[in-house]
Design a protein around this motif. Sequence first.
Motif, PDB file in Angstrom:
ATOM      1  N   LEU A 259       7.767  67.979  -7.887  1.00 34.63           N
ATOM      2  CA  LEU A 259       7.847  68.723  -6.639  1.00 34.63           C
ATOM      3  C   LEU A 259       7.082  70.038  -6.749  1.00 34.63           C
ATOM      4  CD1 LEU A 259      11.623  68.152  -5.769  1.00 34.63           C
ATOM      5  CD2 LEU A 259       9.626  66.835  -5.016  1.00 34.63           C
ATOM      6  N   VAL A 263      11.031  74.227  -2.961  1.00 35.21           N
ATOM      7  CA  VAL A 263      12.260  73.480  -2.736  1.00 35.21           C
ATOM      8  C   VAL A 263      13.287  74.478  -2.206  1.00 35.21           C
ATOM      9  CG1 VAL A 263      14.109  72.113  -3.772  1.00 35.21           C
ATOM     10  CG2 VAL A 263      11.758  71.847  -4.582  1.00 35.21           C
ATOM     11  N   HIS A 310      11.886  69.653   0.323  1.00 35.57           N
ATOM     12  CA  HIS A 310      10.677  70.055  -0.404  1.00 35.57           C
ATOM     13  C   HIS A 310       9.593  70.272   0.641  1.00 35.57           C
ATOM     14  CE1 HIS A 310       6.841  68.671  -2.541  1.00 35.57           C
ATOM     15  NE2 HIS A 310       7.085  69.910  -2.909  1.00 35.57           N
TER      16      HIS A 310
END
Length: 338
Positions: A259, A263, A310
């Motif tokens: 990711l 986030v 995300h």
Amino acid sequence: MILLENISKVFPSKNGDIEAVSNVHLHVKKGEIHGVIGYSGAGKSTLIRCVNLLENPSSGKVYIDGQETTKLSTNQLRNVRKKIGMIFQGFNLLKTATVYDNIAIPLRLLGFSKEEVNKRVEKYLSIVDLTDKHHTYPSELSGGQKQRVAIARALAQEPEVLLSDEATSALDPETTDSILDLLLKINEELNITILLITHEMNVIQKICDNVSVLEKGKVIEQGSAIQLFANPEHPTTQKFLNTISQRKLSASLISQLNLEGVVARLTFIGENTGQPVLAELTQQFAVKPNILTANIIELKNGIIGNLVIHLAGEEKIVDEALQFLRSKEVGIERLEGE
């Protein structure tokens, strides 16, 4: 209705004094349900026993309906305790007495007439939905039914305050829900103030107006249930909330999902829970939101929604997108991998 001012309770031991409760300030308003939550050994049971002076505080003051009870004589305190009912995890029923007599015996000891005793037993067995159990013995009842008898016994003295000491912790989830529904009914229909202690967050979620979090004898966080569920500040409160909704993503999980970008946890309160803000976000900004976890928590006095997302995109645009969400009164917490 209940006011604890700087209450402390110290127990002497061979290895030194143990401070079970430390300088606790707690205010329970008339007509509310106030929950005290904490892990085992936090001092919850000692604290609630200080309210009706089953435990005398080592220091501090206790007020019930404006009257300081910590300086009353034994006879005066006995009269105040008539305003306070209490239910326990272990039910505390007389095994050799019927359901009727378990409720009636305390009333007889208080000097009520036979007619008044019968009237009250009938009334409160009806309220707890056990009108067909007059001649039943505790050994013939389920755990939930035993707790209903205990609640009827506490209510039969017609108190203004009901103290609940882990009253649902020995019950299965379905029975727990039925007892919580009963406590809500008692609070709303009889206008009885309830102070309960628990280690179960779902109990707080379902019936409490306000909450105090206890750790090592101290109140570490306090506020409305909605405030604590929406924005828990202390790590212990956050751990409790994680038992009913996944609030954390581990650093290893974020790494495994590769990711890159931001986030963030989004928190929606009340009407905002139903707003299509992510759809608006994608329409106005060149970002791609990916929902990682989501849940809606229904509280007694409102709804809270949580999303962990995300956001991929240019850093400047992502910041603008987050600012847009804030303008929509969405709570934002950026996660770095917890």
